[in-house]
Design a protein around this motif. Sequence first.
Motif, PDB file in Angstrom:
ATOM      1  N   GLN A  89     -40.677  18.099 -19.182  1.00  0.00           N
ATOM      2  CA  GLN A  89     -39.990  17.861 -20.463  1.00  0.00           C
ATOM      3  C   GLN A  89     -38.776  16.955 -20.287  1.00  0.00           C
ATOM      4  OE1 GLN A  89     -36.839  19.786 -21.486  1.00  0.00           O
ATOM      5  NE2 GLN A  89     -36.776  18.382 -23.221  1.00  0.00           N
ATOM      6  N   LEU A  90     -38.019  17.143 -19.211  1.00  0.00           N
ATOM      7  CA  LEU A  90     -36.841  16.309 -18.956  1.00  0.00           C
ATOM      8  C   LEU A  90     -37.231  14.847 -18.805  1.00  0.00           C
ATOM      9  CD1 LEU A  90     -34.885  18.573 -16.433  1.00  0.00           C
ATOM     10  CD2 LEU A  90     -34.055  17.833 -18.665  1.00  0.00           C
ATOM     11  N   PHE A  93     -38.823  13.369 -22.293  1.00  0.00           N
ATOM     12  CA  PHE A  93     -37.893  13.211 -23.413  1.00  0.00           C
ATOM     13  C   PHE A  93     -36.719  12.293 -23.081  1.00  0.00           C
ATOM     14  CE2 PHE A  93     -40.553  16.317 -25.156  1.00  0.00           C
ATOM     15  CZ  PHE A  93     -40.397  16.231 -26.529  1.00  0.00           C
ATOM     16  N   ALA A  94     -36.386  12.159 -21.796  1.00  0.00           N
ATOM     17  CA  ALA A  94     -35.390  11.151 -21.416  1.00  0.00           C
ATOM     18  C   ALA A  94     -35.939   9.756 -21.712  1.00  0.00           C
ATOM     19  CB  ALA A  94     -35.046  11.289 -19.938  1.00  0.00           C
ATOM     20  N   GLY A  97     -36.137   9.249 -25.488  1.00  0.00           N
ATOM     21  CA  GLY A  97     -34.815   8.973 -26.048  1.00  0.00           C
ATOM     22  C   GLY A  97     -34.414   7.520 -25.867  1.00  0.00           C
ATOM     23  N   ALA A 115     -30.751   9.725 -25.517  1.00  0.00           N
ATOM     24  CA  ALA A 115     -31.706  10.436 -24.662  1.00  0.00           C
ATOM     25  C   ALA A 115     -31.169  11.817 -24.275  1.00  0.00           C
ATOM     26  CB  ALA A 115     -32.001   9.612 -23.416  1.00  0.00           C
ATOM     27  N   LEU A 116     -29.868  11.889 -23.975  1.00  0.00           N
ATOM     28  CA  LEU A 116     -29.254  13.187 -23.662  1.00  0.00           C
ATOM     29  C   LEU A 116     -29.377  14.139 -24.853  1.00  0.00           C
ATOM     30  CD1 LEU A 116     -25.896  12.228 -21.848  1.00  0.00           C
ATOM     31  CD2 LEU A 116     -28.041  12.952 -20.813  1.00  0.00           C
ATOM     32  N   THR A 119     -32.989  15.516 -25.224  1.00  0.00           N
ATOM     33  CA  THR A 119     -33.594  16.115 -24.028  1.00  0.00           C
ATOM     34  C   THR A 119     -33.176  17.562 -23.822  1.00  0.00           C
ATOM     35  OG1 THR A 119     -33.736  13.960 -22.930  1.00  0.00           O
ATOM     36  CG2 THR A 119     -33.850  15.908 -21.518  1.00  0.00           C
ATOM     37  N   PHE A 120     -31.886  17.862 -24.002  1.00  0.00           N
ATOM     38  CA  PHE A 120     -31.368  19.188 -23.664  1.00  0.00           C
ATOM     39  C   PHE A 120     -31.319  20.112 -24.878  1.00  0.00           C
ATOM     40  CE2 PHE A 120     -29.084  16.292 -20.625  1.00  0.00           C
ATOM     41  CZ  PHE A 120     -29.844  16.645 -19.510  1.00  0.00           C
ATOM     42  N   GLN A 151     -32.347  22.535 -17.217  1.00  0.00           N
ATOM     43  CA  GLN A 151     -31.705  21.533 -18.077  1.00  0.00           C
ATOM     44  C   GLN A 151     -30.202  21.475 -17.820  1.00  0.00           C
ATOM     45  OE1 GLN A 151     -32.588  22.284 -22.198  1.00  0.00           O
ATOM     46  NE2 GLN A 151     -34.695  21.571 -22.055  1.00  0.00           N
ATOM     47  N   SER A 293     -36.178  16.770 -31.926  1.00  0.00           N
ATOM     48  CA  SER A 293     -35.592  17.989 -31.335  1.00  0.00           C
ATOM     49  C   SER A 293     -36.242  19.264 -31.843  1.00  0.00           C
ATOM     50  CB  SER A 293     -34.086  18.040 -31.629  1.00  0.00           C
ATOM     51  OG  SER A 293     -33.425  16.919 -31.115  1.00  0.00           O
ATOM     52  N   LYS A 297     -40.142  18.358 -29.366  1.00  0.00           N
ATOM     53  CA  LYS A 297     -39.774  19.063 -28.133  1.00  0.00           C
ATOM     54  C   LYS A 297     -40.437  20.441 -28.049  1.00  0.00           C
ATOM     55  CE  LYS A 297     -35.378  19.972 -27.503  1.00  0.00           C
ATOM     56  NZ  LYS A 297     -33.952  19.773 -27.168  1.00  0.00           N
TER      57      LYS A 297
END
Length: 559
Positions: A89-90, A93-94, A97, A115-116, A119-120, A151, A293, A297
Amino acid sequence: MEIGFLFLFATVAAFLVRLLKQPVLPFFIIAGIIAGPILHLISPSPLILSLSEAGIAFLLFIVGIEMNFGKIEKSSKVIKYAALTAMAQLIVFALLGLLLGRLFHLNQLYSFYLALAITFSSTMIVVKLLTDKGELLTIHGKSAITILLIQDVFAIIALIFISSLNELSFIHLGSIFLKTILLFLVAFALRKLAYHHLFKFAACSQELLFLLTISIVLGFGILSNYLGLSIAIGAFVAGVSLAGSDFAYEISIKVRPLRDFFATLFLVTLGLLIVPTALKGSLLLIIAIILVSVLLKPLFIFFSLLIFNFRASSSLRTALYLGQISEFVLVAGLIGIAHNQIDERLFSIITASFIATAVISSYFITYMRFFTDRLNDLAKKFERPGAHLYEKLPKKLENHAVIFGYHRTGEKIVETLKKMGITLIVVDFNPDIIDELEQKDINHLYGDMADKEILDKMNLHKTSIVVSTIPNVNQNIAMIEQVRKSNPKATIYVTAKEIEEALELYETGASYVILPHFLGGEETSLLIERFSGDEDRLVKIKEAHLNELKKDLGRFGKK
């Protein structure tokens, strides 16, 4: 005076949220927007910004102290698969983003911040709601916590990177990396050599324990600042060094009021920094961040867990918990503004997106049962054939016993039923308990008594005994009604906390209601009658009881 106004608005917001039963965190930011940009009663003065930075530090200290991998390491299957899901996922999604940033014509640095944002997920929101709902020990709880822990590690790395971005070079990055390692080495040296003795001495005085904790947080903040890192990073390292220690729980309890004070200040300050006019023309970008999000996600996490043989229900619950933006991104945004890396427009966009996703996600989590009941049938269509993580059932289910909840009380009942030669199945939502049942070769099923799918699997129309050790009156009523529809002759034992609940359960159709405090009183009366004048026999009983309690504490831990 501005500080007074700030907390006045925060208090009013908290009262309104309490009355309306809404999630509290985003409304503190809204209170800041009303008090600052709209009514112009408060401005983000240097004092408020400095106190807000202290809020970030205490927030990250609590995140650090709760990063205890020891809590989740036992459930190796759950942790391994959730960790792999987190890593995938990190990465995905980075990249997504960065791509989204380019799609909206943002430069590389702004795209990095975007992206941050997507992602989180929010450790603060998820851990609080998991704790409030008593779901930390479930498969979806442990899966969500594992994903969040991984994360958070990368979020801290991102914060360190952001702090050094203005002087970006291999030499500078290497220097920052070495300084961070040095900070961790100091922390773990203190943990090994000093913490136990210091906290053992301080534990005799609540004031001394509190002062020692604050001194450690501030001490690491000062050391971190001296090394050229942020105070928040130092506070996080201080928390990590205390995680899993004998005093970690008590420390987190002591610091929590101070954390809540500064965290409120931090959230209201975020509202002060939003520039409503900067949001003009940004609605499409905000909607895109929210959709990624809240929908994309969770969908990615859902399907990733299904690949690893998780049941659809566990995968769905885990996914719904993680559909928001992290508070780490807000911290990153403040650092970005302080270092002139981003402007007020992007910060306002990220903060507005955080508010929206926090509200939407809080509703998903608060009304989880409502959403899962409606989505479960659809979710099960994507479940892998033979998905059976944590399941062992006998081939023939007839004249069997079903026990909901194994922890302590259920274990004794299982021992008795086994001696009687009755086929039994234990249903429990704690994967550690299920692991133990697997090792003991006891039939088991991971699940929740309130889950209709679980009740259907139990072949209730042919069961002879049903026992619930779970003192949840609504779940017990639903279970009794389900059993009585198909099996009026079954013997049903349930547990209640209060007399009124017991009467309601009897009225619904329970055969016997267990009231622990009544049974405790009866057992104590029998002990007094049995061992009056025979101190030696009572001492033997006491020693046996102590040994049993210590064994249970070692296996089940503190509740």
